[in-house]
Design an enzyme around this catalytic site. Sequence first.
Site, PDB file in Angstrom:
ATOM      1  N   LYS A 168       0.851  -1.193   0.000  1.00 49.63           N
ATOM      2  CA  LYS A 168       0.000   0.000   0.000  1.00 49.63           C
ATOM      3  C   LYS A 168       0.886   1.242   0.000  1.00 49.63           C
ATOM      4  CE  LYS A 168      -2.260   3.150   2.701  1.00 49.63           C
ATOM      5  NZ  LYS A 168      -2.016   4.109   1.699  1.00 49.63           N
ATOM      6  N   GLU A 243       9.273   1.450  11.046  1.00 47.80           N
ATOM      7  CA  GLU A 243      10.302   2.467  10.760  1.00 47.80           C
ATOM      8  C   GLU A 243       9.593   3.806  10.863  1.00 47.80           C
ATOM      9  OE1 GLU A 243      13.427   1.831  10.220  1.00 47.80           O
ATOM     10  OE2 GLU A 243      13.394  -0.327   9.862  1.00 47.80           O
ATOM     11  N   CYS A 277      13.396  10.987   6.578  1.00 53.81           N
ATOM     12  CA  CYS A 277      13.415  10.672   8.016  1.00 53.81           C
ATOM     13  C   CYS A 277      14.815  10.801   8.590  1.00 53.81           C
ATOM     14  CB  CYS A 277      12.869   9.268   8.230  1.00 53.81           C
ATOM     15  SG  CYS A 277      13.751   8.048   7.240  1.00 53.81           S
ATOM     16  N   GLU A 364       9.215  16.496  15.517  1.00 52.15           N
ATOM     17  CA  GLU A 364       9.519  16.285  14.095  1.00 52.15           C
ATOM     18  C   GLU A 364       8.697  17.254  13.245  1.00 52.15           C
ATOM     19  OE1 GLU A 364       8.096  12.788  11.903  1.00 52.15           O
ATOM     20  OE2 GLU A 364      10.135  12.520  11.151  1.00 52.15           O
TER      21      GLU A 364
END
Length: 459
Positions: A168, A243, A277, A364
């Site tokens: 996906k 992750e 990331c 973040e």
Amino acid sequence: MIVVENLVGGKFVTTDEAFDDISPLDNSIIAKIPRTKSADDAVFAAKHAFGEWSQLTIEQRCDWLDKIADTLESNIDEVARLESLDTGKPFDVALNVDASRSVNNFRFFAEYGRSLKSEKFEMSDATNYVMRKPIGIVGLISPWNLPLYLLSWKIAPALLMGNVVIAKPSEITPLTAHFLGRLCTEIGLPGGVLNILNGYGPEIGQAIVEHPEIKAISFTGGTSTGKIVAATAAPMFKKLSLELGGKNASLVLDDADLDVAVPGVLRASFLNSGQICLCGSRVLVHSSIYDEFMSMYLEALKDFEIGPVINMQHREKVLSYIELAKQEGGEILAGGNVPSKEGAWIEPTVIAGLSHESRTATEEIFGPVVTIHKFETDEEAIEIANCTQYGLAGSVWSKERGRTVAEKIESGMVWVNTWLHRDLRVPFGGVKDSGVGREGGMWSIGFFSEAVNICVMED
Ligand code: NAD
């Protein structure tokens, strides 16, 4: 207008409902995406394909991975064009980072598979043979920042180990996964081995995670989504790889070679508009070289080309952090504004003067926003680097003490005098809220297989 379809059992199918794929460059509609809500058909097709695929020898599956790498490589410009169209990143970044690394992922796991040795452990009176069996149907869920690169990083080892896949892609960037599906059908990959479902995360993503016949989930995305995925999958005892997010630091020590450190730290700050990331969104600079470093860094920033962020909604989030930084007492050294053009553009932004414990410096942002922090000792730099909930990556820039400092950073990966230099055999993943588990080389092989021990007693 591109019409994205699902790939189920080797056929392209669509759904009654569809939604728009919007270009971040100018907010135009570039594609229609199916709004899938059920994984049942894909599970049925995958189950059907599993028997034959899992019975192939590992060499035969390696040959398939090479064929996929070949077809992607022959179409590499189109892969890069689609990735650039979907994400807004410059074509060169899409070509040299996304498209070429996607090819490498298939190529690497094909070669890695051929080099796998049988594992056995001798006892004085018996021998243990380790078999690596496929798990069955695996669900692979990926984000929008490096669309095909991250999805292929999961598809290649999953197929190698004999699993069948339900993938996906992010609903924001489905184009390259769709293209990969087309290429795989053209080269005759057996139907049902690779299925691709499109749609919203809470709908089809959730349906994949909670489907009882999907036995493992490899997820890359945000930490808050990771929590939902874990809460759904854990009670079903699924294998789970997460992750997740990061807030990485680049540490520039007093003995750094600034000719290396400045371009390296700048690239770590703003490549892909800071939407990797692994990006170093906190730059920690020793006070003795601070002025020189900053003047070189801000000068070099003027020539650094970036694309827009992924969409208007994400731009709002990034801008809200720039506002927050001002409220928290930050000084904007560069950027901070929105260019006057259509699309999700935002200037690369450098902010100094914030506490390293401020929200701007610890949460973040995932955009072209960097905070700068001054330090006096290596110990202080390490303490600042470790003061977030995240622990994904980092970099240290130093002629002499890079490795010593790197070993004290609480993160899954640290580079010394370089950044994003990738060897696909090494473990990739985070600690703390940046994830659970590792991918890469042996770690991917371990995740995408069930290790079974057969202990044979000698006569
Ligand atoms: P996201 O968590 O919003 O979405 C990731 C994927 O999960 C998408 O495909 C989405 O549709 C799907 N999803 C959403 N809700 C779901 C649910 N309930 N069940 C199953 N799937 C669901 O993340 P994003 O905004 O696409 O990506 C940015 C984030 O990804 C950042 O936090 C970034 O740090 C992280 N990221 C991590 C890595 C890594 O390797 N650690 C790499 C790239 C990006």
